[in-house]
Motif scaffolding. Structure first.
Motif, PDB file in Angstrom:
ATOM      1  N   ILE A 163       7.341   2.669  -2.647  1.00  0.00           N
ATOM      2  CA  ILE A 163       6.427   2.198  -2.342  1.00  0.00           C
ATOM      3  C   ILE A 163       5.433   1.602  -1.530  1.00  0.00           C
ATOM      4  O   ILE A 163       4.381   1.206  -1.580  1.00  0.00           O
ATOM      5  N   GLN A 164       5.928   1.438  -0.097  1.00  0.00           N
ATOM      6  CA  GLN A 164       5.428   1.004   1.038  1.00  0.00           C
ATOM      7  C   GLN A 164       4.700   2.118   0.815  1.00  0.00           C
ATOM      8  O   GLN A 164       3.199   2.260   1.968  1.00  0.00           O
ATOM      9  N   ALA A 165       5.058   3.069   0.935  1.00  0.00           N
ATOM     10  CA  ALA A 165       4.295   4.430   1.937  1.00  0.00           C
ATOM     11  C   ALA A 165       3.267   4.884   1.305  1.00  0.00           C
ATOM     12  O   ALA A 165       1.975   5.062   1.192  1.00  0.00           O
ATOM     13  N   THR A 166       3.259   4.524  -0.468  1.00  0.00           N
ATOM     14  CA  THR A 166       1.922   5.024  -0.881  1.00  0.00           C
ATOM     15  C   THR A 166       1.111   3.402  -1.390  1.00  0.00           C
ATOM     16  O   THR A 166      -0.173   3.601  -1.568  1.00  0.00           O
TER      17      THR A 166
ATOM     18  N   ALA B   9      -4.148  -1.858   5.322  1.00  0.00           N
ATOM     19  CA  ALA B   9      -5.623  -1.941   4.416  1.00  0.00           C
ATOM     20  C   ALA B   9      -5.643  -0.468   3.869  1.00  0.00           C
ATOM     21  O   ALA B   9      -4.817   0.732   4.146  1.00  0.00           O
ATOM     22  N   MET B  10      -6.421  -0.719   2.924  1.00  0.00           N
ATOM     23  CA  MET B  10      -6.179   0.417   1.422  1.00  0.00           C
ATOM     24  C   MET B  10      -7.307   0.461   0.242  1.00  0.00           C
ATOM     25  O   MET B  10      -8.497  -1.172   1.026  1.00  0.00           O
ATOM     26  N   VAL B  11      -8.088   1.545   0.273  1.00  0.00           N
ATOM     27  CA  VAL B  11      -8.989   2.124  -0.335  1.00  0.00           C
ATOM     28  C   VAL B  11      -8.771   2.862  -1.513  1.00  0.00           C
ATOM     29  O   VAL B  11      -8.260   4.041  -1.295  1.00  0.00           O
ATOM     30  N   THR B  12      -8.541   2.110  -2.771  1.00  0.00           N
ATOM     31  CA  THR B  12      -8.929   3.045  -3.472  1.00  0.00           C
ATOM     32  C   THR B  12     -10.178   4.138  -4.409  1.00  0.00           C
ATOM     33  O   THR B  12     -11.026   3.007  -4.177  1.00  0.00           O
ATOM     34  N   ASN B  13     -10.035   4.934  -4.950  1.00  0.00           N
ATOM     35  CA  ASN B  13     -11.217   5.885  -5.726  1.00  0.00           C
ATOM     36  C   ASN B  13     -12.022   5.734  -4.595  1.00  0.00           C
ATOM     37  O   ASN B  13     -13.398   5.020  -4.567  1.00  0.00           O
TER      38      ASN B  13
ATOM     39  N   VAL C 127      -8.882   9.978  -4.881  1.00  0.00           N
ATOM     40  CA  VAL C 127      -8.573   9.425  -4.231  1.00  0.00           C
ATOM     41  C   VAL C 127      -8.491   8.196  -3.657  1.00  0.00           C
ATOM     42  O   VAL C 127      -8.763   7.155  -3.448  1.00  0.00           O
ATOM     43  N   ASP C 128      -7.063   7.604  -3.060  1.00  0.00           N
ATOM     44  CA  ASP C 128      -7.007   6.680  -2.498  1.00  0.00           C
ATOM     45  C   ASP C 128      -5.944   6.681  -1.022  1.00  0.00           C
ATOM     46  O   ASP C 128      -4.944   7.684  -0.579  1.00  0.00           O
ATOM     47  N   LEU C 129      -6.984   6.002  -0.551  1.00  0.00           N
ATOM     48  CA  LEU C 129      -6.136   5.940   1.312  1.00  0.00           C
ATOM     49  C   LEU C 129      -5.218   4.186   1.787  1.00  0.00           C
ATOM     50  O   LEU C 129      -5.819   3.785   0.658  1.00  0.00           O
ATOM     51  N   SER C 130      -4.510   4.749   2.832  1.00  0.00           N
ATOM     52  CA  SER C 130      -3.222   3.368   2.891  1.00  0.00           C
ATOM     53  C   SER C 130      -2.832   3.479   4.063  1.00  0.00           C
ATOM     54  O   SER C 130      -2.881   4.932   5.000  1.00  0.00           O
ATOM     55  N   LEU C 131      -3.355   2.772   5.158  1.00  0.00           N
ATOM     56  CA  LEU C 131      -3.135   2.054   7.047  1.00  0.00           C
ATOM     57  C   LEU C 131      -2.304   1.770   6.687  1.00  0.00           C
ATOM     58  O   LEU C 131      -3.109   0.323   6.918  1.00  0.00           O
ATOM     59  N   ARG C 132      -1.269   1.541   7.553  1.00  0.00           N
ATOM     60  CA  ARG C 132       0.089   0.842   8.096  1.00  0.00           C
ATOM     61  C   ARG C 132      -0.082   0.837   9.278  1.00  0.00           C
ATOM     62  O   ARG C 132       0.215   1.340   9.852  1.00  0.00           O
ATOM     63  N   ARG C 133       0.088  -0.935   9.692  1.00  0.00           N
ATOM     64  CA  ARG C 133       0.327  -1.004  11.145  1.00  0.00           C
ATOM     65  C   ARG C 133       1.787  -1.912  11.111  1.00  0.00           C
ATOM     66  O   ARG C 133       1.674  -3.238  10.831  1.00  0.00           O
TER      67      ARG C 133
ATOM     68  N   ALA D 133       0.546   1.239  -3.276  1.00  0.00           N
ATOM     69  CA  ALA D 133       0.885  -0.121  -4.153  1.00  0.00           C
ATOM     70  C   ALA D 133       0.970  -1.383  -4.016  1.00  0.00           C
ATOM     71  O   ALA D 133       1.965  -0.964  -3.814  1.00  0.00           O
ATOM     72  N   THR D 134       0.312  -1.836  -4.626  1.00  0.00           N
ATOM     73  CA  THR D 134       0.852  -3.112  -4.941  1.00  0.00           C
ATOM     74  C   THR D 134       1.140  -3.681  -6.967  1.00  0.00           C
ATOM     75  O   THR D 134       1.167  -4.835  -6.950  1.00  0.00           O
ATOM     76  N   ASP D 135       0.745  -3.145  -7.537  1.00  0.00           N
ATOM     77  CA  ASP D 135       1.197  -3.161  -8.918  1.00  0.00           C
ATOM     78  C   ASP D 135       1.639  -2.326  -9.807  1.00  0.00           C
ATOM     79  O   ASP D 135       1.796  -0.723  -8.755  1.00  0.00           O
ATOM     80  N   LEU D 136       2.223  -2.389 -10.568  1.00  0.00           N
ATOM     81  CA  LEU D 136       3.758  -1.534 -11.055  1.00  0.00           C
ATOM     82  C   LEU D 136       2.391  -0.598 -11.951  1.00  0.00           C
ATOM     83  O   LEU D 136       3.383   1.081 -11.715  1.00  0.00           O
ATOM     84  N   ASP D 137       1.983  -0.653 -12.464  1.00  0.00           N
ATOM     85  CA  ASP D 137       0.686   0.563 -13.263  1.00  0.00           C
ATOM     86  C   ASP D 137       0.686   1.522 -12.044  1.00  0.00           C
ATOM     87  O   ASP D 137       0.136   2.727 -12.550  1.00  0.00           O
TER      88      ASP D 137
END
Length: 705
Positions: free
Chosen positions: A69-72, A666-670, A649-655, A74-78
């Motif tokens: 979940i952390q890697a993707t 930081a997350m960007v969806t669509n 396409v979704d992006l996620s960057l974690r520090r 995602a913040t919601d089950l769906d």
């Protein structure tokens, strides 16, 4: 005895005969022992009721861990369920509630999927789904999610039909400290949470609290059902073009207390959500539906109750109160039906139901070659309140159909058999099951199970399953599976009244499905894992609202001819480098409506999901996800233009460890702001389908101490 006809049944029989020809004692693998002890992504519990290796589980299964979940991001089950092969998450026009479409089985209320929380069902008896006011399920307190694609009624009974989703929440050991977090982003979205796990005297205690709020996306509905009524009456009452109403306020609270062999869990949720594209698929921008849910369960498990015996028991209670909307539902806007309703057509139903359950199971492992599990239980489903206020009644005019007729004022229809939509009803269920895991030969295991459910309102149903698992090589596992499942009629399908569009039928029998599956797992290198599954199913006695002999008199729930489906699912994960993991899956399916011989429609016949997780520098993690949804047909008889494919396409960057133990994401969806849409149902009251959110940005901060 009925002859074996389908290719899947022939393949299963051939595997079974081959296995029985060489039966010898099998040895438990070291990998299974590790899975049993530690769990993790390689282990699953819902396939048999005991923790075991996913590769050797007698089901086609997926496990999603908190690390996944952390890697993707995602913040919601769906969001995270969309990563599962063979499962596509669509939306309903009503409240934009999720439709979990397993293997091409796509229905509006989605009762063919069983959702469990910590192994216990959260099904509402009114519509047979999770809730009319779902409002999402946050993931901060989720330890793992286990998914079975295919039937599960031999263990779990009703609604474990197309698939089973088990959400397992975090315990004190999983949290081990205190965590706080906040998130904000597009659509005026704000979330805050805290959770703590540790010792509370002699207890292992975990607590979780989260509040959230969002205005929701503003996707535009160009035309709605009122648009067609305007065309007939020469009026312009429709609020379309206009945005969907998907704002929501949420509160989630959980407690988990464990002592020795006992565990007590309590959960409380509040939801207040918009109505999506409207209760009658006519835009309703103001109505908000509040709902509260209370979950309580006490479980006992003793793996060493006596030599060779593992016993467990559970008592649980679930109460849901879906309150009347405030302001009231506006089925159709002011000026509807040629001005007959100057204040609009107002219909404001609600419902409350409670569920009480007691059950036990025991596992006996005293035989050299067998592990026998059996159990029984009793449940009461009680829809104890169905309030309604309204300013209309429906009169059926022969040759014309249902006509909305003003009552002149808003009246309380509660309990009035000539006006209310539903009266309170109660159902009792008693069940028993047995399962044998038989090591019938070296490297061969046969799992055979059966469950009988007896309902007070429609009688009994018996559902078996067989699964043969073969360790063909040290890195290859082959499976052949056969199972039957059912889903119970909902109270809306049995007891709806005063709505000619959808009248209930107390004589309904359960929907059934028979599924045959072949699966293979191959790990050619330590860093590469692949899985392939082939399936074929046949649904029968499918419950639909069908036009009466005189179509102008409306529709009644009936058991109808079913649906046949087949398909293939391929998934792989590859550790391409010590800092780079690539994963993905491809799902192909065809589903045919038996009554027409045409494609059943709505579900994607092709779906491709890809994810890359890159540790680009110490403490930095970057993730990218692409989801391609394609080849969705209209339902039989729906002549609208084809449903457009889409790719998001979704992006996620974690520090990690920024200024101590703070973590920022930081997350960007669509990312490319695609005009992605999910299909609306026939007859096309929303002709241009249901828009999904455009590009959105979110920032999240959390700290552990």
């Amino acid at each position: 005895m009925r002859a074996i006809r389908s290719p899947g049944q022939k393949a299963f029989a051939a595997c079974l005969i081959s296995a029985c020809a060489g039966a010898v004692v099998a040895q438990t693998s070291e990998e299974d022992d590790l899975a049993l002890a530690y769990g993790g992504k390689s282990a699953i519990s819902i396939a048999t009721g005991s923790m075991q290796s996913v590769a050797r589980a007698p089901a086609v299964a997926t496990v999603i861990t908190a690390q996944d979940i952390q890697a993707t991001g995602a913040t919601d089950l769906d969001q995270v369920l969309e990563s599962v092969p063979g499962l596509h998450v669509s939306v309903s026009s009503l409240g934009y509630q999720p439709i979990y479409s397993f293997r091409g089985i796509f229905t509006n209320y989605n009762p063919q999927v069983l959702m469990l929380v910590n192994g216990l069902p959260i099904t509402n008896v009114y519509l047979g789904n999770r809730s009319l006011v779902w409002g999402g399920m946050p993931l901060e307190n989720v330890a793992r999610i286990e998914i079975i694609r295919g039937p599960g009624s031999a263990l779990y009974g009703a609604d474990a039909y197309a698939g089973v989703i088990n959400v397992i929440t975090k315990t004190a050991e999983d949290i081990n400290g205190t965590e706080v977090g906040v998130r904000a982003g597009s659509f005026n979205t704000r979330d805050a949470w805290m959770q703590h796990g540790g010792k509370l005297g002699p207890l292992d205690a975990a607590f979780y609290l989260r509040v959230g709020k969002t205005d929701g996306q503003r996707g535009i509905i160009q035309r709605d059902s009122q648009s067609a009524i305007d065309q007939a009456f020469g009026t312009s009452a429709s609020l379309a073009p206009g945005p969907v109403s998907v704002g929501r306020d949420t509160l989630d609270a959980r407690a988990d207390l464990a002592y020795d062999n006992w565990r007590f869990r309590a959960g409380y949720q509040e939801r207040e959500v918009g109505v999506g594209a409207g209760l009658a698929e006519s835009l309703d921008p103001k109505a908000r539906v509040p709902e509260t849910r209370l979950y309580l369960d006490l479980t006992y498990r003793n793996a060493r109750w006596s030599p060779n015996w593992d016993v467990s028991g559970v008592v649980n209670y679930y109460d849901v109160k879906e309150k009347q909307a405030d302001p009231a539902f506006l089925l159709f806007p002011p000026g509807a039906f040629g001005g007959a309703f100057p204040n609009g057509v107002i219909g404001n139903p609600g419902h409350s139901e409670r569920h009480a359950h007691i059950g036990f199971s025991a596992l006996y492992s005293g035989f050299d070659w067998h592990r026998i599990r059996f159990g029984a239980g009793f449940r009461e489903d009680n829809l104890y309140a169905a309030p309604e206020t309204k300013n209309y009644t429906i009169v059926t005019v022969p040759g014309v159909g249902p006509v909305f007729t003003p009552l002149g004022t808003i009246v309380d229809a509660t309990g009035n058999p000539s006006l209310v939509y539903l009266q309170p009803h109660k159902r009792h269920l008693a069940y028993a099951f047995a399962q044998d895991e038989w090591s019938l030969a070296k490297d061969w295991t046969l799992t055979a199970g059966v469950r009988h459910d007896n309902y007070s309102d429609f009688g009994g149903t018996t559902n078996p399953r067989l699964a043969l698992v073969w360790d063909a090589a040290y890195n290859v596992v082959l499976k052949a599976m056969h199972g039957r499942a059912f889903r119970a009629p909902s109270f809306a399908e049995q007891y709806n009244i005063n709505n000619p569009v959808s009248i209930g039928n107390p004589n309904l029998t359960p929907e059934t499905i028979v599924t045959n599956e072949l699966a293979a797992s191959w790990q050619p290198t330590p860093g590469l894992q692949t899985n392939l599954s082939l399936f074929r199913y046949r649904m029968q006695d499918v419950i639909r609202f069908m036009p009466n002999a005189d179509p102008s008199s409306g529709s009644t729930a009936q058991n109808t001819p079913g649906q046949t489906g087949r398909g293939v699912e391929l998934e792989a994960s590859w550790d391409a480098h010590r800092n780079l993991r690539l994963s993905g899956n491809l799902s192909l399916q065809r589903s045919t409506d038996d009554a027409t011989g045409q494609d059943a429609g709505l579900a994607p016949r092709r779906r491709l999901y890809l994810h890359a997780d890159w540790r680009l520098a110490p403490m930095w993690q970057f993730g990218v996800t692409a989801n391609h949804v394609a080849d969705r047909k209209r339902q039989p008889g729906d002549t609208r233009a084809p449903i457009a494919d889409y790719t998001t396409v979704d992006l996620s960057l974690r520090r990690e460890k920024l200024a101590g133990n703070w973590e920022v994401r930081a997350m960007v969806t669509n990312l490319f702001n695609r005009d992605a849409r999910e299909p609306s149902f026939a007859p096309g009251n929303i002709p241009f389908d249901l828009p999904l959110p455009g590009r959105a940005f979110y920032v999240q901060l959390q700290n552990r101490f």
